[in-house]
Design a protein around this motif. Structure first.
Motif, PDB file in Angstrom:
ATOM      1  N   TRP A 114      20.103  27.248 -35.617  1.00 25.81           N
ATOM      2  CA  TRP A 114      20.150  25.808 -35.320  1.00 25.81           C
ATOM      3  C   TRP A 114      19.820  25.591 -33.851  1.00 25.81           C
ATOM      4  O   TRP A 114      19.798  26.506 -33.043  1.00 25.81           O
ATOM      5  CB  TRP A 114      21.544  25.243 -35.643  1.00 25.81           C
ATOM      6  CG  TRP A 114      22.680  26.153 -35.297  1.00 25.81           C
ATOM      7  CD1 TRP A 114      23.266  27.095 -36.103  1.00 25.81           C
ATOM      8  CD2 TRP A 114      23.358  26.250 -34.038  1.00 25.81           C
ATOM      9  NE1 TRP A 114      24.250  27.756 -35.435  1.00 25.81           N
ATOM     10  CE2 TRP A 114      24.350  27.264 -34.159  1.00 25.81           C
ATOM     11  CE3 TRP A 114      23.246  25.590 -32.815  1.00 25.81           C
ATOM     12  CZ2 TRP A 114      25.197  27.612 -33.118  1.00 25.81           C
ATOM     13  CZ3 TRP A 114      24.100  25.931 -31.770  1.00 25.81           C
ATOM     14  CH2 TRP A 114      25.062  26.940 -31.928  1.00 25.81           C
ATOM     15  N   GLY A 115      19.565  24.306 -33.509  1.00 23.46           N
ATOM     16  CA  GLY A 115      19.124  23.985 -32.163  1.00 23.46           C
ATOM     17  C   GLY A 115      20.198  23.328 -31.305  1.00 23.46           C
ATOM     18  O   GLY A 115      21.222  23.932 -30.996  1.00 23.46           O
ATOM     19  N   LYS A 116      19.988  22.053 -30.976  1.00 25.38           N
ATOM     20  CA  LYS A 116      20.850  21.352 -30.030  1.00 25.38           C
ATOM     21  C   LYS A 116      22.073  20.752 -30.721  1.00 25.38           C
ATOM     22  O   LYS A 116      22.023  20.351 -31.881  1.00 25.38           O
ATOM     23  CB  LYS A 116      20.067  20.250 -29.332  1.00 25.38           C
ATOM     24  CG  LYS A 116      18.881  20.749 -28.526  1.00 25.38           C
ATOM     25  CD  LYS A 116      19.323  21.413 -27.242  1.00 25.38           C
ATOM     26  CE  LYS A 116      19.812  20.404 -26.211  1.00 25.38           C
ATOM     27  NZ  LYS A 116      20.129  21.004 -24.905  1.00 25.38           N
ATOM     28  N   VAL A 117      23.167  20.665 -29.943  1.00 31.74           N
ATOM     29  CA  VAL A 117      24.435  20.137 -30.441  1.00 31.74           C
ATOM     30  C   VAL A 117      24.953  19.108 -29.433  1.00 31.74           C
ATOM     31  O   VAL A 117      25.000  19.381 -28.227  1.00 31.74           O
ATOM     32  CB  VAL A 117      25.484  21.253 -30.617  1.00 31.74           C
ATOM     33  CG1 VAL A 117      26.799  20.672 -31.145  1.00 31.74           C
ATOM     34  CG2 VAL A 117      24.963  22.335 -31.544  1.00 31.74           C
ATOM     35  N   LEU A 118      25.343  17.939 -29.925  1.00 33.38           N
ATOM     36  CA  LEU A 118      25.971  16.920 -29.091  1.00 33.38           C
ATOM     37  C   LEU A 118      27.470  16.948 -29.346  1.00 33.38           C
ATOM     38  O   LEU A 118      27.914  16.897 -30.499  1.00 33.38           O
ATOM     39  CB  LEU A 118      25.413  15.532 -29.408  1.00 33.38           C
ATOM     40  CG  LEU A 118      26.019  14.366 -28.617  1.00 33.38           C
ATOM     41  CD1 LEU A 118      25.748  14.512 -27.127  1.00 33.38           C
ATOM     42  CD2 LEU A 118      25.496  13.023 -29.129  1.00 33.38           C
ATOM     43  N   VAL A 119      28.248  17.039 -28.272  1.00 36.29           N
ATOM     44  CA  VAL A 119      29.705  17.092 -28.371  1.00 36.29           C
ATOM     45  C   VAL A 119      30.287  15.814 -27.776  1.00 36.29           C
ATOM     46  O   VAL A 119      30.002  15.473 -26.625  1.00 36.29           O
ATOM     47  CB  VAL A 119      30.268  18.318 -27.612  1.00 36.29           C
ATOM     48  CG1 VAL A 119      31.790  18.357 -27.728  1.00 36.29           C
ATOM     49  CG2 VAL A 119      29.656  19.600 -28.144  1.00 36.29           C
ATOM     50  N   GLY A 120      31.071  15.089 -28.564  1.00 35.37           N
ATOM     51  CA  GLY A 120      31.799  13.924 -28.075  1.00 35.37           C
ATOM     52  C   GLY A 120      33.283  14.239 -28.052  1.00 35.37           C
ATOM     53  O   GLY A 120      33.824  14.788 -29.015  1.00 35.37           O
ATOM     54  N   MET A 121      33.966  13.875 -26.952  1.00 38.77           N
ATOM     55  CA  MET A 121      35.376  14.243 -26.828  1.00 38.77           C
ATOM     56  C   MET A 121      36.120  13.220 -25.994  1.00 38.77           C
ATOM     57  O   MET A 121      35.681  12.858 -24.890  1.00 38.77           O
ATOM     58  CB  MET A 121      35.493  15.631 -26.195  1.00 38.77           C
ATOM     59  CG  MET A 121      36.897  16.187 -26.145  1.00 38.77           C
ATOM     60  SD  MET A 121      36.893  17.902 -25.512  1.00 38.77           S
ATOM     61  CE  MET A 121      38.618  18.346 -25.731  1.00 38.77           C
ATOM     62  N   THR A 122      37.238  12.727 -26.515  1.00 37.31           N
ATOM     63  CA  THR A 122      38.138  11.901 -25.727  1.00 37.31           C
ATOM     64  C   THR A 122      38.995  12.821 -24.873  1.00 37.31           C
ATOM     65  O   THR A 122      39.581  13.783 -25.376  1.00 37.31           O
ATOM     66  CB  THR A 122      39.034  11.048 -26.644  1.00 37.31           C
ATOM     67  OG1 THR A 122      39.616  11.889 -27.645  1.00 37.31           O
ATOM     68  CG2 THR A 122      38.231   9.949 -27.325  1.00 37.31           C
ATOM     69  N   VAL A 123      39.063  12.534 -23.572  1.00 32.38           N
ATOM     70  CA  VAL A 123      39.714  13.464 -22.652  1.00 32.38           C
ATOM     71  C   VAL A 123      40.655  12.731 -21.709  1.00 32.38           C
ATOM     72  O   VAL A 123      40.514  11.531 -21.455  1.00 32.38           O
ATOM     73  CB  VAL A 123      38.672  14.252 -21.819  1.00 32.38           C
ATOM     74  CG1 VAL A 123      37.803  15.107 -22.718  1.00 32.38           C
ATOM     75  CG2 VAL A 123      37.817  13.313 -20.978  1.00 32.38           C
ATOM     76  N   GLY A 124      41.608  13.487 -21.192  1.00 30.81           N
ATOM     77  CA  GLY A 124      42.550  13.001 -20.207  1.00 30.81           C
ATOM     78  C   GLY A 124      43.034  14.152 -19.353  1.00 30.81           C
ATOM     79  O   GLY A 124      42.586  15.302 -19.500  1.00 30.81           O
ATOM     80  N   LYS A 125      43.983  13.864 -18.498  1.00 26.71           N
ATOM     81  CA  LYS A 125      44.458  14.849 -17.533  1.00 26.71           C
ATOM     82  C   LYS A 125      45.001  16.104 -18.202  1.00 26.71           C
ATOM     83  O   LYS A 125      44.774  17.228 -17.734  1.00 26.71           O
ATOM     84  CB  LYS A 125      45.529  14.214 -16.654  1.00 26.71           C
ATOM     85  CG  LYS A 125      46.100  15.134 -15.586  1.00 26.71           C
ATOM     86  CD  LYS A 125      47.148  14.423 -14.748  1.00 26.71           C
ATOM     87  CE  LYS A 125      47.729  15.349 -13.684  1.00 26.71           C
ATOM     88  NZ  LYS A 125      48.753  14.642 -12.855  1.00 26.71           N
TER      89      LYS A 125
END
Length: 358
Positions: free
Chosen positions: A69-80
């Motif tokens: 497989w090729g490219k991967v987009l990662v979405g993530m809600t983040v905090g401290k």
């Protein structure tokens, strides 16, 4: 047959041949009713350490063959609280095949990561589905093979993302998640049993339910499909995950590319979603984003409202099942599945627990 004195007949000694034959026929009938039989040869049943060794070999083999497989987009809600885990993830996964979108919900400074190539940081105090509805429309995943939706409280210490995506890519599973490790959260209402790790000589299980967190993996077409279901004002995702497998199956007509025979029946759930047991994550359940919205916020309200908005989309309600086919079928199938689950501690029954496994 010999005659005895007085006209009697000598009886043949009783043997186990008859009952054994009947039992063998019953097992054959049951096995022939399995909705899916993998075309590849299954690992044999041996000592426990051999099964562990086989599973490790399966996880390592794809890495030696290169990435299909090729490219991967990662979405993530983040905090401290998850800053250290995010930095470790960037180091382990790299930025060659992975691009990242971090949605900061607590106002902390992430500018150091924003300066990195392939990393986008957005500062918006909102729950995760608001971010994805606003910032990850279908055209955003053009050029990517996968879109990963991660929560801040996902534990990746024992997770190999490359092996996970190899498994999903090989079978072209539209929506998948790694299994969740058993721990202190086992009695939590939102920690569904179908998502918890099931050990054994298999890669994963076809299901009718994938939880909205802490880790969901969409093939690009699957995210384009379910995007219409995402409601930005219902930010928790509760309720959405009860419907997106059925929506992808019935509305978008997504199907996996499987090797070998597969039955198309109401019992197989469409084979659209799968839990990958070969890779495990931890659900740390920090709930920091919920806490910042105040104690009056109840994600169950989102589930009720989501059901009201999409009454015509089938909901998976029986999520306390081991496999997708456990959720459907007649009373005899239900009794059989209960028996198999109750005896899963015995290795001899492993071959009977493969109805939804691959």
């Amino acid at each position: 047959m010999q005659l005895l004195a007085g006209g009697g007949r000598r009886r043949r000694p009783w043997t186990l041949a008859g009952p054994a034959l009947v039992l063998a026929l019953v097992v054959l009938v049951v096995m022939s009713d399995r909705p899916y039989m993998a075309s590849q040869k299954r690992p044999g049943t041996g000592p426990k350490h051999n099964l562990v060794q086989q599973q490790q070999q399966r996880q390592q083999a794809p890495r030696e063959q290169g990435r299909p497989w090729g490219k991967v987009l990662v979405g993530m809600t983040v905090g401290k609280k998850c800053r250290a885990r995010v930095e470790q993830m960037l180091e382990d996964w790299g930025r060659t095949q992975f691009n990242y979108m971090f949605f900061v919900y607590d106002g902390t400074d992430w500018s150091a990561l924003e300066a990195l190539d392939g990393v986008t940081v957005l500062q918006t105090r909102a729950l995760k589905m608001h971010h994805y509805k606003a910032n990850v429309p279908p055209e955003r995943v053009d050029g990517y093979d996968f879109f990963l939706l991660l929560d801040c409280d996902v534990g990746l210490a024992h997770f190999d993302v490359h092996s996970f995506l190899d498994i999903q890519w090989e079978r072209q599973i539209p929506i998948a998640q790694p299994s969740v490790a058993w721990g202190e959260l086992r009695d939590r209402s939102s920690d569904h049993r179908v998502c918890r790790n099931v050990p054994g000589p298999h890669y994963g299980r076809w299901t009718t339910f994938i939880e909205c967190g802490p880790f969901v993996s969409f093939m690009a077409d699957a995210w384009r499909c379910v995007y219409d279901l995402v409601q930005g004002d219902l930010g928790s995702g509760w309720g959405l995950d009860y419907k997106w497998c059925a929506y992808a199956r019935d509305v978008c007509r997504l199907r996996p590319a499987l090797k070998g025979p597969i039955r198309t029946s109401p019992d197989d759930g469409g084979r659209v979603c799968a839990v990958i047991d070969a890779q495990v994550v931890d659900h740390l359940d920090e709930r920091t984003a919920f806490g910042r919205l105040g104690s009056n916020y109840q994600p169950r309200q989102d589930a009720v409202e989501f059901e009201r908005r999409f009454p015509d989309v089938e909901s998976t309600t029986l999520t306390n099942c081991l496999c997708a086919c456990d959720c459907r079928g007649g009373p005899l199938r239900s009794v059989w599945n209960t028996f198999v689950r109750s005896t899963q501690v015995f290795g001899v029954w492993n071959f009977l627990q493969c109805e939804c496994r691959f």
